[in-house]
Structure formats: C-alpha cells, structure tokens
Design an enzyme around this catalytic site. Structure first.
Site, PDB file in Angstrom:
ATOM      1  N   ILE A 111       0.824  -1.212   0.000  1.00  0.00           N
ATOM      2  CA  ILE A 111       0.000   0.000   0.000  1.00  0.00           C
ATOM      3  C   ILE A 111       0.863   1.270   0.000  1.00  0.00           C
ATOM      4  O   ILE A 111       0.395   2.339  -0.401  1.00  0.00           O
ATOM      5  CB  ILE A 111      -0.968  -0.042   1.215  1.00  0.00           C
ATOM      6  CG1 ILE A 111      -2.202   0.797   0.969  1.00  0.00           C
ATOM      7  CG2 ILE A 111      -0.282   0.365   2.508  1.00  0.00           C
ATOM      8  CD1 ILE A 111      -3.345   0.515   1.941  1.00  0.00           C
TER       9      ILE A 111
ATOM     10  N   ASN B 146      11.841  -8.539   6.481  1.00  0.00           N
ATOM     11  CA  ASN B 146      12.153  -7.884   7.741  1.00  0.00           C
ATOM     12  C   ASN B 146      11.764  -8.835   8.880  1.00  0.00           C
ATOM     13  O   ASN B 146      10.657  -9.395   8.871  1.00  0.00           O
ATOM     14  CB  ASN B 146      11.382  -6.561   7.857  1.00  0.00           C
ATOM     15  CG  ASN B 146      11.807  -5.569   6.786  1.00  0.00           C
ATOM     16  OD1 ASN B 146      12.984  -5.491   6.422  1.00  0.00           O
ATOM     17  ND2 ASN B 146      10.856  -4.814   6.255  1.00  0.00           N
TER      18      ASN B 146
ATOM     19  N   GLY C 181      12.858  -4.163  11.460  1.00  0.00           N
ATOM     20  CA  GLY C 181      11.911  -3.278  10.778  1.00  0.00           C
ATOM     21  C   GLY C 181      10.575  -3.916  10.471  1.00  0.00           C
ATOM     22  O   GLY C 181       9.769  -3.345   9.736  1.00  0.00           O
ATOM     23  N   GLN C 182      10.297  -5.087  11.057  1.00  0.00           N
ATOM     24  CA  GLN C 182       9.009  -5.742  10.790  1.00  0.00           C
ATOM     25  C   GLN C 182       7.890  -5.019  11.526  1.00  0.00           C
ATOM     26  O   GLN C 182       8.004  -4.744  12.736  1.00  0.00           O
ATOM     27  CB  GLN C 182       9.049  -7.211  11.225  1.00  0.00           C
ATOM     28  CG  GLN C 182       7.781  -7.972  10.854  1.00  0.00           C
ATOM     29  CD  GLN C 182       7.883  -9.469  11.143  1.00  0.00           C
ATOM     30  OE1 GLN C 182       8.867  -9.949  11.709  1.00  0.00           O
ATOM     31  NE2 GLN C 182       6.850 -10.194  10.754  1.00  0.00           N
TER      32      GLN C 182
ATOM     33  N   HIS D 163       6.116 -12.213   5.539  1.00  0.00           N
ATOM     34  CA  HIS D 163       5.895 -11.719   4.178  1.00  0.00           C
ATOM     35  C   HIS D 163       7.216 -11.379   3.528  1.00  0.00           C
ATOM     36  O   HIS D 163       8.169 -10.968   4.203  1.00  0.00           O
ATOM     37  CB  HIS D 163       4.959 -10.492   4.167  1.00  0.00           C
ATOM     38  CG  HIS D 163       5.393  -9.388   5.070  1.00  0.00           C
ATOM     39  ND1 HIS D 163       5.165  -9.421   6.430  1.00  0.00           N
ATOM     40  CD2 HIS D 163       6.040  -8.229   4.833  1.00  0.00           C
ATOM     41  CE1 HIS D 163       5.649  -8.324   6.986  1.00  0.00           C
ATOM     42  NE2 HIS D 163       6.209  -7.584   6.030  1.00  0.00           N
TER      43      HIS D 163
ATOM     44  N   HIS E  36       8.956  -9.012   0.701  1.00  0.00           N
ATOM     45  CA  HIS E  36       8.838  -7.848  -0.171  1.00  0.00           C
ATOM     46  C   HIS E  36       9.557  -8.157  -1.478  1.00  0.00           C
ATOM     47  O   HIS E  36      10.708  -8.611  -1.461  1.00  0.00           O
ATOM     48  CB  HIS E  36       9.523  -6.617   0.441  1.00  0.00           C
ATOM     49  CG  HIS E  36       8.936  -6.128   1.731  1.00  0.00           C
ATOM     50  ND1 HIS E  36       8.127  -5.012   1.788  1.00  0.00           N
ATOM     51  CD2 HIS E  36       9.047  -6.593   2.996  1.00  0.00           C
ATOM     52  CE1 HIS E  36       7.778  -4.799   3.057  1.00  0.00           C
ATOM     53  NE2 HIS E  36       8.323  -5.746   3.808  1.00  0.00           N
TER      54      HIS E  36
HETATM   55  P1  AMP Z   1       7.145  -4.849   7.262  1.00  0.00           P
HETATM   56  O1  AMP Z   1       7.709  -3.546   7.749  1.00  0.00           O
HETATM   57  O2  AMP Z   1       8.192  -5.744   6.640  1.00  0.00           O
HETATM   58  O3  AMP Z   1       6.324  -5.558   8.324  1.00  0.00           O
HETATM   59  O4  AMP Z   1       6.210  -4.492   6.048  1.00  0.00           O
HETATM   60  C1  AMP Z   1       4.838  -4.302   6.162  1.00  0.00           C
HETATM   61  C2  AMP Z   1       4.397  -3.730   4.863  1.00  0.00           C
HETATM   62  O5  AMP Z   1       2.991  -3.864   4.771  1.00  0.00           O
HETATM   63  C3  AMP Z   1       4.720  -2.239   4.677  1.00  0.00           C
HETATM   64  O6  AMP Z   1       5.557  -2.058   3.531  1.00  0.00           O
HETATM   65  C4  AMP Z   1       3.341  -1.590   4.501  1.00  0.00           C
HETATM   66  O7  AMP Z   1       3.344  -0.545   3.546  1.00  0.00           O
HETATM   67  C5  AMP Z   1       2.511  -2.776   4.041  1.00  0.00           C
HETATM   68  N1  AMP Z   1       1.076  -2.678   4.324  1.00  0.00           N
HETATM   69  C6  AMP Z   1       0.490  -2.306   5.489  1.00  0.00           C
HETATM   70  N2  AMP Z   1      -0.854  -2.385   5.393  1.00  0.00           N
HETATM   71  C7  AMP Z   1      -1.130  -2.805   4.114  1.00  0.00           C
HETATM   72  C8  AMP Z   1      -2.323  -3.089   3.405  1.00  0.00           C
HETATM   73  N3  AMP Z   1      -3.533  -2.943   3.958  1.00  0.00           N
HETATM   74  N4  AMP Z   1      -2.217  -3.499   2.114  1.00  0.00           N
HETATM   75  C9  AMP Z   1      -1.012  -3.638   1.543  1.00  0.00           C
HETATM   76  N5  AMP Z   1       0.169  -3.417   2.178  1.00  0.00           N
HETATM   77  C10 AMP Z   1       0.114  -2.994   3.445  1.00  0.00           C
END
Ligand code: AMP
Ligand code: ZN
Length: 109
Positions: free
Chosen positions: A31, A85, A91-92, A98, A100
């Site tokens: 997002i 992460n 940074g998680q 997940h 990236h």
């Molecule tokens: P992390 O910091 O590795 O946990 O990454 C979490 C990621 O989820 C971040 O890059 C956010 O931009 C992404 N994110 C959070 N909410 C949503 C959502 N509703 N749809 C898509 N991505 C999201």
C-alpha cells in the site's frame, strides 16, 4: 475474526490489489510502495516471523513462488530485490511472514 492484518487480507475481510494467488501463497501490492513495483508475498498459513517458522518445506515453496511471481507475473526479468524484515529490530511491522519484492528501477543498496 483474526487480529492479524494479513490473515484478514487473505480471508478477503480487507481488500488488496491481488497480483497472484495459489493454494499456498497470496501476493498483493504494498500500500506504500518503495519502488515502481512493490509486492508482498505471504504464505496463507499464519506464521508470525521468519524466525518463528520451523517448516523448511513451506519456506522453500514460498521462495519458489516469489521467483515465479517476480519473473512470470511481474515481468521483472531485469532484476529485483527480495526483502524479509524480521522482528522489530529488523523493521518488521506486520507480524505475518511476508516477502517484499521490489523492482522496476535500479535499486541502490
Ligand atoms: P514490514 O515492515 O516488513 O512488516 O512491512 C509491512 C508492509 O505492509 C509495509 O511495507 C506496509 O506498507 C505494508 N502494508 C500495510 N498495510 C497494508 C495493506 N492494507 N495493504 C497492503 N500493504 C500494506
Ligand atoms: Zn496472519
């Protein structure tokens, strides 16, 4: 209802821009994209972090799907970056494992 954001996306309770789905994984656009292409690939089974995953087969399938999605679905033949992460210090922010997938521009380290 799950309080995990990505489980809720998996279950369709929260919408996402889906790019790929099979029995094991779901991939959707981040997002807040950090590159022209920024997709998250999640296992459908809830695992909080890479550090908590004790299923090597699941991790193998996840990375195989990442490779497939990057090349065949996203068309990133020029190259891409894969980031996981792990825990707060890494940074998680969302505690559902997940991957990236970032691409579409030259990525400085
Ligand atoms: P992390 O910091 O590795 O946990 O990454 C979490 C990621 O989820 C971040 O890059 C956010 O931009 C992404 N994110 C959070 N909410 C949503 C959502 N509703 N749809 C898509 N991505 C999201
Ligand atoms: Zn979850």
């Amino acid at each position: 209802m799950s309080d995990c954001l990505f489980c809720r996306i998996r279950d369709g309770d929260i919408p996402c821009a889906k790019v790929y789905e099979d029995d094991d994984v779901l991939a959707f656009k981040d997002i807040h994209p950090k590159a022209p292409t920024h997709v998250l690939v999640i296992p459908k089974r809830h695992v909080a972090t890479l550090a908590d995953c004790d299923d090597p087969e699941m991790l193998g399938r996840l990375m195989d799907r990442v490779r497939h999605i990057a090349d065949e679905v996203l068309g990133l033949q020029a190259g891409y970056r894969v980031v996981i992460n792990v825990r707060e210090g890494g940074g998680q922010e969302v505690f559902h494992l997940h991957v990236h997938v970032l691409g579409g521009r030259k990525l400085p380290f």
